[in-house]
Design a protein around this motif. Structure first.
Motif, mmCIF file in Angstrom:
data_model
loop_
_atom_site.group_PDB
_atom_site.id
_atom_site.type_symbol
_atom_site.label_atom_id
_atom_site.label_comp_id
_atom_site.label_asym_id
_atom_site.label_seq_id
_atom_site.Cartn_x
_atom_site.Cartn_y
_atom_site.Cartn_z
ATOM 1 N N THR A 227 0.863 -1.167 0.000
ATOM 2 C CA THR A 227 0.000 0.000 0.000
ATOM 3 C C THR A 227 0.905 1.224 0.000
ATOM 4 O O THR A 227 1.781 1.358 0.864
ATOM 5 N N LEU A 228 0.699 2.077 -0.983
ATOM 6 C CA LEU A 228 1.507 3.289 -1.133
ATOM 7 C C LEU A 228 0.569 4.479 -0.942
ATOM 8 O O LEU A 228 -0.170 4.840 -1.852
ATOM 9 N N PRO A 229 0.579 5.091 0.240
ATOM 10 C CA PRO A 229 -0.407 6.133 0.536
ATOM 11 C C PRO A 229 -0.228 7.437 -0.232
ATOM 12 O O PRO A 229 -1.171 8.209 -0.366
ATOM 13 N N ASP A 230 0.990 7.687 -0.752
ATOM 14 C CA ASP A 230 1.220 8.981 -1.386
ATOM 15 C C ASP A 230 2.388 8.890 -2.370
ATOM 16 O O ASP A 230 3.021 7.847 -2.529
ATOM 17 N N GLU A 231 2.677 10.010 -3.013
ATOM 18 C CA GLU A 231 3.770 10.062 -3.987
ATOM 19 C C GLU A 231 5.110 9.724 -3.339
ATOM 20 O O GLU A 231 5.946 9.027 -3.933
ATOM 21 N N ALA A 232 5.320 10.181 -2.109
ATOM 22 C CA ALA A 232 6.587 9.916 -1.418
ATOM 23 C C ALA A 232 6.825 8.412 -1.257
ATOM 24 O O ALA A 232 7.953 7.936 -1.413
#
Length: 168
Positions: A10-15
């Motif tokens: 799971t990648l919550p954001d661009e960072a």
């Protein structure tokens, strides 16, 4: 981790997408785990952002101007190893030049990353590869990462070991 099973992230954001790219760079520099990266996901899913994170982490990455190769078909970045960033969005039936780039990757001459890999003909699929599929998520991004072939499974194992150091 069982390398015959995919890894779900799971990648919550661009960072976090950039961090996954940096983790993949650590795997890509090893000749034992260097494999083609086949990326599948809709427009704006994070494919090029991932490549930007990966390229920026490699030697020479400060000179790489990572952009979607949708119109060029192939962007080559001056990293070590050299990255050949291919986009099949506009050529859904494949292209012989793409197969040449894949062969250079198999020979260890370059790291080949293919966006819109679902358009790659089955006969052109590299034997050793990481397949990264972006899946729908309510927020952020969700990725499924699978290792195909002996080196692909080794790359998946190495990636899983690298992720905690990258904050994932």
């Amino acid at each position: 981790m069982d390398p015959s099973q995919p890894l779900f992230l799971t990648l919550p954001d661009e960072a976090s997408t950039l961090a996954l790219g940096r983790a993949l760079a650590k795997v890509a520099v090893s000749s034992q785990t260097r494999v083609a990266l086949l990326l599948r996901g809709g427009l704006g899913s994070g494919k090029t952002t991932l490549v930007r994170g990966l390229a920026g982490e490699l030697p020479g990455g400060e000179d790489a101007e990572v952009a979607s190769p949708s119109f060029n078909i192939v962007n080559i970045y001056p990293t070590r190893p050299e990255i050949r960033h291919v986009d099949l969005y506009r050529i859904p039936d494949g292209d012989p030049c793409v197969e040449e780039h894949l062969e250079s990757g198999a020979a260890g001459e370059a790291l080949v990353i293919v966006e819109w890999a679902e358009y790659l003909p089955a006969l052109a699929l590299p034997a050793d590869r990481l397949e990264i599929d972006w899946e729908p998520a309510e927020t952020g991004r969700r990725c499924r990462v699978a290792g195909i072939g002996a080196r692909g499974r080794a790359a998946l194992t190495a990636l899983a070991e690298t992720l905690p150091a990258c904050g994932l």
